[in-house]
Design an enzyme around this catalytic site. Structure first.
Site, short mmCIF file in Angstrom:
data_model
loop_
_atom_site.label_atom_id
_atom_site.label_comp_id
_atom_site.label_asym_id
_atom_site.label_seq_id
_atom_site.Cartn_x
_atom_site.Cartn_y
_atom_site.Cartn_z
N GLY A 82 26.13 -9.68 43.81
CA GLY A 82 27.11 -8.75 43.29
C GLY A 82 27.31 -7.57 44.21
CG ASN A 83 30.82 -4.39 45.37
OD1 ASN A 83 30.29 -3.93 46.38
ND2 ASN A 83 32.13 -4.32 45.20
CB SER A 101 27.44 -5.18 40.75
OG SER A 101 26.32 -5.82 41.34
CE LYS A 110 22.87 -6.10 44.32
NZ LYS A 110 23.97 -5.11 44.09
CD GLU A 158 18.64 -5.83 44.89
OE1 GLU A 158 19.53 -4.97 44.78
OE2 GLU A 158 17.44 -5.55 45.02
NE ARG A 166 27.96 0.47 36.58
CZ ARG A 166 28.06 -0.83 36.30
NH1 ARG A 166 27.86 -1.73 37.26
NH2 ARG A 166 28.35 -1.22 35.08
CD GLU A 221 27.43 7.65 36.63
OE1 GLU A 221 26.56 6.80 36.36
OE2 GLU A 221 28.49 7.77 35.99
NE ARG A 222 23.21 2.97 43.84
CZ ARG A 222 23.16 1.65 43.85
NH1 ARG A 222 22.80 1.00 42.77
NH2 ARG A 222 23.48 0.96 44.94
#
EC number: 2.7.1.21
Length: 249
Positions: free
Chosen positions: A45-46, A49, A51, A121, A180, A183-184
């Site tokens: 996934g991007n 996303s 993971k 991952e 996201r 935010e991280r």
């Protein structure tokens, strides 16, 4: 000692790493001993996303070994940070980072585990088909660099058995991923623009949904990944049996 005796002695004492790969598949590929019947699930996934959320959820299951991307290695290779360098100047450092990613992902695919299920991952396939391809298509990787990486990848996949039983694709919109990221606040990700995430998303869609770009090494289970944390966990619970059985139906 003869050369043969020395080699046999060395192999006998070397019980970990690539030297344990002493058998061959029916296709003539090197196979790690004792790993043939273990389930391999790759979470693709991007960026941002979900993971990590997925892997954390399944890490609580006792019979699963969870392998996250070795980002700490990509940030520190004998004191150098190829991940940070690549984001600053992808044309210069793209091949440096992607060569190392190819090596570390191969190492994860081939590492031994006592658990019957390995959950990773991303994969060596996603690294090549998505991130190397994006660097090349965007004009940030010179053609000679792309050719060298492609030759390495083709040799690896043609000569070493890298089984994958199921790909779980966390399908998320680039806009959600971008929010996201903000935010991280990971240091290297601060300069990632929305356009980059859009390009990565399109490559994933072409590969795993439309199936128009590259070979897919395993069945694909698609999980919508635009929801909040609790809804995402609920989706993992709903799909738990499919994922742990390695089936997409």
């Amino acid at each position: 000692f003869s050369n043969q005796t020395r080699a046999e002695s060395y192999l006998e004492t070397k019980k970990s790493g690539y030297l344990t790969m002493q058998s061959y598949s029916s296709q003539g590929k090197l196979v790690r001993n004792g790993e043939k019947n273990k389930l391999v699930i790759c979470i693709e996934g991007n960026i941002a996303s979900g993971k990590t959320t997925c892997l954390e959820y399944f890490s609580k299951t006792s019979n699963i070994e969870v392998l996250t991307e070795p980002v700490s290695k990509w940030r520190n290779v004998r004191g150098h940070n190829p991940l940070g360098l690549m984001y600053q100047d992808p044309t210069r450092w793209g091949i440096t980072l992607q060569t190392y990613i190819q090596l570390t992902m191969l190492d994860q695919h081939l590492s031994t585990t006592s658990a019957p299920i390995r959950m990773m991952e991303r994969s060596i396939y996603g690294a090549k088909y998505i991130f190397v391809e994006n660097l090349y298509r965007s004009g940030k990787m010179p053609e000679v660099d792309f050719a060298v990486l492609s030759e390495w990848f083709e040799w690896i996949t043609q000569n070493i058995a890298i089984p994958v039983d199921l790909i779980v694709y966390l399908q998320s919109s680039p806009q959600i991923c971008h929010e996201r990221l903000k935010e991280r606040c990971r240091e290297e990700e601060k300069i990632i623009p929305l356009e980059y995430l859009e390009a990565i998303h399109q490559l994933y869609e072409d590969w795993l949904i439309k199936k128009t770009s590259f070979n897919i090494p395993a069945p694909v289970l698609v999980i919508s990944a635009d929801d909040d944390l609790q809804k995402m966990i609920h989706q993992f619970e709903e799909n738990r049996e499919k994922i742990l059985s390695g089936r997409n139906v």
